[in-house]
Design a protein around this motif. Sequence first.
Motif, PDB file in Angstrom:
ATOM      1  N   VAL A   1     -31.632 -11.087 -16.393  1.00  0.00           N
ATOM      2  CA  VAL A   1     -31.364  -9.969 -17.297  1.00  0.00           C
ATOM      3  C   VAL A   1     -32.183 -10.181 -18.570  1.00  0.00           C
ATOM      4  CG1 VAL A   1     -29.587  -8.723 -18.599  1.00  0.00           C
ATOM      5  CG2 VAL A   1     -29.040  -9.709 -16.359  1.00  0.00           C
ATOM      6  N   GLU A   2     -32.786  -9.104 -19.067  1.00  0.00           N
ATOM      7  CA  GLU A   2     -33.641  -9.201 -20.260  1.00  0.00           C
ATOM      8  C   GLU A   2     -33.098  -8.306 -21.363  1.00  0.00           C
ATOM      9  OE1 GLU A   2     -38.078  -7.784 -21.502  1.00  0.00           O
ATOM     10  OE2 GLU A   2     -37.875  -8.981 -19.679  1.00  0.00           O
ATOM     11  N   ILE A   3     -33.057  -8.831 -22.584  1.00  0.00           N
ATOM     12  CA  ILE A   3     -32.580  -8.083 -23.751  1.00  0.00           C
ATOM     13  C   ILE A   3     -33.613  -8.223 -24.855  1.00  0.00           C
ATOM     14  CG2 ILE A   3     -30.771  -7.877 -25.497  1.00  0.00           C
ATOM     15  CD1 ILE A   3     -28.817  -9.047 -23.504  1.00  0.00           C
ATOM     16  N   ARG A   4     -33.940  -7.090 -25.498  1.00  0.00           N
ATOM     17  CA  ARG A   4     -34.846  -7.110 -26.658  1.00  0.00           C
ATOM     18  C   ARG A   4     -33.992  -7.015 -27.923  1.00  0.00           C
ATOM     19  NH1 ARG A   4     -40.269  -6.119 -27.272  1.00  0.00           N
ATOM     20  NH2 ARG A   4     -40.384  -5.563 -25.079  1.00  0.00           N
ATOM     21  N   ILE A   5     -34.202  -7.924 -28.863  1.00  0.00           N
ATOM     22  CA  ILE A   5     -33.370  -8.042 -30.060  1.00  0.00           C
ATOM     23  C   ILE A   5     -34.235  -7.798 -31.288  1.00  0.00           C
ATOM     24  CG2 ILE A   5     -31.831  -9.575 -31.348  1.00  0.00           C
ATOM     25  CD1 ILE A   5     -31.469 -11.156 -28.726  1.00  0.00           C
ATOM     26  N   PRO A   6     -33.745  -6.998 -32.252  1.00  0.00           N
ATOM     27  CA  PRO A   6     -34.554  -6.760 -33.477  1.00  0.00           C
ATOM     28  C   PRO A   6     -34.899  -8.069 -34.180  1.00  0.00           C
ATOM     29  CG  PRO A   6     -32.704  -5.224 -33.354  1.00  0.00           C
ATOM     30  CD  PRO A   6     -32.501  -6.205 -32.246  1.00  0.00           C
ATOM     31  N   ALA A   7     -36.035  -8.063 -34.851  1.00  0.00           N
ATOM     32  CA  ALA A   7     -36.549  -9.296 -35.464  1.00  0.00           C
ATOM     33  C   ALA A   7     -35.691  -9.774 -36.625  1.00  0.00           C
ATOM     34  CB  ALA A   7     -37.989  -9.079 -35.932  1.00  0.00           C
ATOM     35  N   ASN A   8     -34.862  -8.859 -37.200  1.00  0.00           N
ATOM     36  CA  ASN A   8     -34.074  -9.282 -38.360  1.00  0.00           C
ATOM     37  C   ASN A   8     -32.730  -9.882 -37.968  1.00  0.00           C
ATOM     38  OD1 ASN A   8     -32.984  -6.967 -37.384  1.00  0.00           O
ATOM     39  ND2 ASN A   8     -32.793  -5.910 -39.344  1.00  0.00           N
ATOM     40  N   GLU A   9     -32.446  -9.966 -36.672  1.00  0.00           N
ATOM     41  CA  GLU A   9     -31.190 -10.558 -36.218  1.00  0.00           C
ATOM     42  C   GLU A   9     -31.326 -12.074 -36.076  1.00  0.00           C
ATOM     43  OE1 GLU A   9     -28.429  -9.021 -35.882  1.00  0.00           O
ATOM     44  OE2 GLU A   9     -29.089  -6.951 -36.120  1.00  0.00           O
ATOM     45  N   SER A  10     -30.198 -12.790 -36.253  1.00  0.00           N
ATOM     46  CA  SER A  10     -30.207 -14.247 -36.062  1.00  0.00           C
ATOM     47  C   SER A  10     -29.049 -14.705 -35.192  1.00  0.00           C
ATOM     48  CB  SER A  10     -30.136 -14.958 -37.419  1.00  0.00           C
ATOM     49  OG  SER A  10     -28.941 -14.608 -38.093  1.00  0.00           O
ATOM     50  N   SER A  11     -28.275 -13.767 -34.640  1.00  0.00           N
ATOM     51  CA  SER A  11     -27.193 -14.151 -33.743  1.00  0.00           C
ATOM     52  C   SER A  11     -26.862 -12.976 -32.835  1.00  0.00           C
ATOM     53  CB  SER A  11     -25.953 -14.581 -34.527  1.00  0.00           C
ATOM     54  OG  SER A  11     -25.439 -13.494 -35.268  1.00  0.00           O
ATOM     55  N   LEU A  12     -26.183 -13.283 -31.726  1.00  0.00           N
ATOM     56  CA  LEU A  12     -25.841 -12.261 -30.739  1.00  0.00           C
ATOM     57  C   LEU A  12     -24.644 -12.743 -29.938  1.00  0.00           C
ATOM     58  CD1 LEU A  12     -26.643  -9.602 -29.220  1.00  0.00           C
ATOM     59  CD2 LEU A  12     -27.943 -11.066 -27.655  1.00  0.00           C
ATOM     60  N   ILE A  13     -23.714 -11.822 -29.675  1.00  0.00           N
ATOM     61  CA  ILE A  13     -22.569 -12.141 -28.810  1.00  0.00           C
ATOM     62  C   ILE A  13     -22.799 -11.450 -27.471  1.00  0.00           C
ATOM     63  CG2 ILE A  13     -20.086 -11.946 -28.511  1.00  0.00           C
ATOM     64  CD1 ILE A  13     -19.782 -11.907 -31.517  1.00  0.00           C
ATOM     65  N   LEU A  14     -22.923 -12.256 -26.410  1.00  0.00           N
ATOM     66  CA  LEU A  14     -23.085 -11.738 -25.046  1.00  0.00           C
ATOM     67  C   LEU A  14     -21.707 -11.559 -24.424  1.00  0.00           C
ATOM     68  CD1 LEU A  14     -26.078 -13.670 -23.506  1.00  0.00           C
ATOM     69  CD2 LEU A  14     -25.951 -11.268 -24.074  1.00  0.00           C
ATOM     70  N   LYS A  15     -21.408 -10.344 -23.989  1.00  0.00           N
ATOM     71  CA  LYS A  15     -20.109 -10.065 -23.402  1.00  0.00           C
ATOM     72  C   LYS A  15     -20.260  -9.698 -21.930  1.00  0.00           C
ATOM     73  CE  LYS A  15     -18.111  -8.520 -27.796  1.00  0.00           C
ATOM     74  NZ  LYS A  15     -17.413  -7.432 -28.504  1.00  0.00           N
ATOM     75  N   ASN A  16     -19.092  -9.466 -21.277  1.00  0.00           N
ATOM     76  CA  ASN A  16     -19.040  -9.055 -19.869  1.00  0.00           C
ATOM     77  C   ASN A  16     -19.701 -10.078 -18.948  1.00  0.00           C
ATOM     78  OD1 ASN A  16     -17.786  -6.642 -20.650  1.00  0.00           O
ATOM     79  ND2 ASN A  16     -19.762  -5.658 -21.015  1.00  0.00           N
ATOM     80  N   LEU A  17     -19.575 -11.393 -19.273  1.00  0.00           N
ATOM     81  CA  LEU A  17     -20.096 -12.445 -18.414  1.00  0.00           C
ATOM     82  C   LEU A  17     -19.020 -12.883 -17.425  1.00  0.00           C
ATOM     83  CD1 LEU A  17     -21.897 -14.596 -21.127  1.00  0.00           C
ATOM     84  CD2 LEU A  17     -22.869 -12.810 -19.706  1.00  0.00           C
ATOM     85  N   ASN A  18     -19.427 -13.598 -16.395  1.00  0.00           N
ATOM     86  CA  ASN A  18     -18.481 -14.123 -15.411  1.00  0.00           C
ATOM     87  C   ASN A  18     -17.827 -15.382 -15.960  1.00  0.00           C
ATOM     88  OD1 ASN A  18     -19.244 -12.112 -13.630  1.00  0.00           O
ATOM     89  ND2 ASN A  18     -20.917 -13.355 -12.776  1.00  0.00           N
ATOM     90  N   TYR A  19     -16.538 -15.541 -15.655  1.00  0.00           N
ATOM     91  CA  TYR A  19     -15.849 -16.735 -16.169  1.00  0.00           C
ATOM     92  C   TYR A  19     -16.280 -17.960 -15.374  1.00  0.00           C
ATOM     93  CZ  TYR A  19     -12.633 -16.892 -12.170  1.00  0.00           C
ATOM     94  OH  TYR A  19     -12.116 -17.007 -10.922  1.00  0.00           O
ATOM     95  N   SER A  20     -16.170 -19.119 -16.015  1.00  0.00           N
ATOM     96  CA  SER A  20     -16.486 -20.425 -15.421  1.00  0.00           C
ATOM     97  C   SER A  20     -17.838 -20.387 -14.711  1.00  0.00           C
ATOM     98  CB  SER A  20     -15.386 -20.861 -14.445  1.00  0.00           C
ATOM     99  OG  SER A  20     -15.625 -22.200 -14.023  1.00  0.00           O
ATOM    100  N   THR A  21     -18.832 -19.822 -15.360  1.00  0.00           N
ATOM    101  CA  THR A  21     -20.168 -19.690 -14.761  1.00  0.00           C
ATOM    102  C   THR A  21     -21.195 -20.265 -15.722  1.00  0.00           C
ATOM    103  OG1 THR A  21     -19.494 -17.682 -13.618  1.00  0.00           O
ATOM    104  CG2 THR A  21     -21.879 -18.071 -13.837  1.00  0.00           C
TER     105      THR A  21
END
Length: 1096
Positions: free
Chosen positions: A887-907
């Motif tokens: 999976v690929e995500i493009r993030i603005p250059a002024n960001e310094s953190s990101l919360i990834l959600k909807n992931l599989n548990y214990s993975t």
Amino acid sequence: MKPNSGTLVINIMNGGKAEAYEGVYQCTARNERGAAISNNIVIRPSRSPLWTKEKLEPNQVREGDSLVLHCRPPVGLPPPIIFWMDNAFQRLPQSERVSQGLNGDLYFSNVQPEDTREDYICYARFNHTQTIQQKQPISVKVFSTKPVTERQPILLTPTGSTSTKVELRGNVLLLECIAAGLPTPVIHWIKEGGELPANRTFFENFKKTLKIIDVSEADSGNYKCIARNILGSAHHVISVTVKAAPYWITAPRNLVLSPGEDGTLICRANGNPKPNISWLANGVPIAIAPEDPSRKVDGDTIIFSHVQERSSAVYQCNASNEYGYLLANAFVNVLAEPPRILTPANKLYQVISDSPALLDCAYFGSPKPEIEWFKGVKGSILRGSEYVFHDNGTLEIPVAQKDSTGTYTCVARNELGKVQNEVQLEVKDPTMIIKQPEYKVIQRYGQVSFECIIKHDSTLLPTVIWLKDNDELPDDERFLVGKDNLTIMNVTDKDDGTYTCIVNTTLDSVSASAVLTVVAAPPTPAIIYARPNPPFDLELTGQLERSVELSWIPGDENNSPITNFVIEYEDGLHEPGVWHYQTEVPGTQTTVQLKLSPYVNYSFRVIAVNEIGRSQPSEPSEQYLTKSANPDENPSNVQGIGSEPDNLVITWESLKGFQSNGPGLQYKVSWRQKDVDDEWTSVIVANVSKYIVSGTPTFVPYEIKVQALNDLGYAPEPSEVIGHSGEDLPMVAPGNVQVHVINSTLAKVHWDPVPLKTVRGHLQGYKVYYWKVQSLSRRSRRHVEKKILTFRGNKTFGMLPGLEPYSSYKLNVRVVNGKGEGPASPDKVFKTPEGVPSSPSFLKITNPTLDSLTLEWGSPTHPNGVLTSYILKFQPINNTHELGPLVEIRIPANESSLILKNLNYSTRYKFYFNAQTSVGSGNQITEEAVTIMDEAGILRPAVGAGKAMASRQVDIATQGWFIGLMCAVALLILILLIVCFIRRNKGGKYPVKEKEDAHADPEIQPMKEDDGTFGEYSDAEDHKPLKKGSRTPSDRTVKKEDSDDSLVDYGEGVNGQFNEDGSFIGQYSGKKEKEPAEGNESSEAPSPVNAMNSFV
């Protein structure tokens, strides 16, 4: 639109037409602080129209004439890929004589009888709709005439003598010239008034196509193609103009202001033509946006004065011209916050005495707080040169002493409040080795000990490690490590080496080394081999003016035969006590005839040599004085080099004493100015090897000669040498200095040579001084470190390597002679373009939950330009260490953190992270992390970096029931394999496959994968026909596949079917993915300028 996302999904799997969604889309994100907008996204459906019906007449051509077979493919979106094949689906061979043009037509510079055929077929491949259209076959018949007339070149394309071409900056420039003629013409390319750009120029299609990548405005100009054969030539001039879509010079940046402060937003872009700058506020043109008295628009700049909290908004800058546009969002945040100190309270810092101490005071507040440091609870404010105060609040004590220990208080204050924090500093005594190990020599099988006595701070716990040759000690009980020493018992030869004592504490480390040499015990007595004894009884006979005979008796050879004798002589008249090598003879010879020089008082001695060494010299022979004579030779290495602009220094190597051939040795020094003086000026000198001629013109050539003479006469006439009077500094600087920036780290500098008369000396070359003025990304100046490159000889250009991307430089050029450097040319300013950034400084993954992970990162240490975005890719790793979909995500250059959600548990997930500038992507860094198994956080895994595979916290492969089940399955498979093997040995061979091969359908013609042509194969599974009329995959999703020139990649098998209109329709299937780790889907971010999505 996807929930909790700004992604718009258009799905036509359940019906609907793609044309219904054609248009321009734009995304707006809005909250109470403002609104940001995206670039326009243009969606157009792919099209692959059928070939227009036409009646094709056979082409009858005379041998040697030119011919053009027109393809004229239907206009599709995107344009099709054109290639020519025959009825057997074999590619038509191409060469300098026959080639395909950029427009798809097939050009024959001259036809040959072998060109006769009826199946010239043009194919158009439409990648997005996964179809191939076929033009009706074209017939060509070549008739011969004798003799065949040779023709000089004429251009088939382009026509006329001149044409024009417009290309955009950064694109690939393709220029084509195809010529007719017999013999086949050869194409050459030149750029009028310049050179083709190095490293960016390529020739294709047998040099008929000129390709220049990454074109810039400097590539504009006239390009001439010349077609030539033995009968003549033809040429065509293409005038190239390079235009440019807008590109950033300074993109607007987010602005944080406090109430009452001033600030500016700057939006600067360039292009050709010059782009128009317009501003929007919260997505609305600023002219009709709500008024803000603190805001003033001045062209490409918005000026803010005395802002208030209501002035917060998102501003958009649009730079556009006829070739494209740029859009950037910048958030102006008016914030009023009292100071906060982020450094933990009472943090303890420990350092070694006489080393630097850095005490942190990370803070935040708006307006920006002022920082003050105090020592002790009620101490005075710290000032003075013994402290360094950094902008980030850190206090640096460059040389910490024992009395620096104590409590330090950091105070942050602004107009909204004040806050303070205390930290502790402890200064420790350094660790020292007060008695170091010493060099030891020990006999084999002895015992040796090395001492290492240390002194350290009482609060630090030292550890002592011994190394041998910078590696661990051998695992041998003979090595005994004590508290203060290392002892080696029963020493052997392999113990020879360097032993190092290393003392480590938590704050410092010291070491000391010593060498151990192991020697053997005294050997048993043996035969003694020694150097020979010296010869004796030297005798001179047959004395003549220039020769004499020497004889001797050899000494004892001492069990090693004499191999040769060395004869030396002493000149008692000129160099008494100094012995010189004369000659040597074999060890079987005891007499020798020696050549002599006049006016030398000779004595001789002999040395014997065997395999062991040289004997002592023999006693000298009697002396023999030869008669005087004129000198036989003149001084060597005569030179004339001026030391000052108005003199000429003549030097030579004096004759040795025995070369004088008689008493009264002198030198006659003569000189005259070359091509000016006819008469020689001479002077006779003695006991010197230098003479200075004064009052000479600056740097003119002189003829020089030096002749030896003594009381008996002159030596033979000497040869003349050319020298020059003294040099002076060059008078003028190089002119017309030009700089051509090749790429982000390399530039080429040109200059005009200075007139040789102004050099006033030997031209040694040119020096280029260049230095970095500032980085365009950081806008901060630093200490100027000038670099110098020297180009030898009369070069007028040079390369400047190792430049830093996206920086401003200055340079000047100076001419150099033997005296020094001339004046500098005026400083020339040039700028390097952007490059790709370095990898992000760190990637940290924290706060794992059941379905989310938090990512934090640091910007690249070397951005090498303006960061446009970050690219995050991630994929799961299963129990068998296989990688899942990417999976690929493009993030603005002024960001310094990101919360990834909807992931599989214990993975476990693997993350790939890199930064981008407008030039491209930089190096990526990787991390791995695991989501937790339940809310309680049991089995919370650690985060590991850079590992391609990772083990599970809960591994099913270690469970007992799973192991038992796998054993049962393995046993069952083994039994089935044995049964199949027995039945096969009993059953014999089935003839079905042979019958199928014998009755194979002759119409089936499979394709070769490597070159797109049809050939033989043996796998019956590949005989699946293409689906007629199929333009999309069965799952109704659009996938962009890699393409090449082969038909094997279309359809479910290699057996293609054609519609009545000649079109070749099929589906991609069975094609291997180039990046299997990315799973079944790929994500492409839209281009920043007019992105286009295609679907059916």
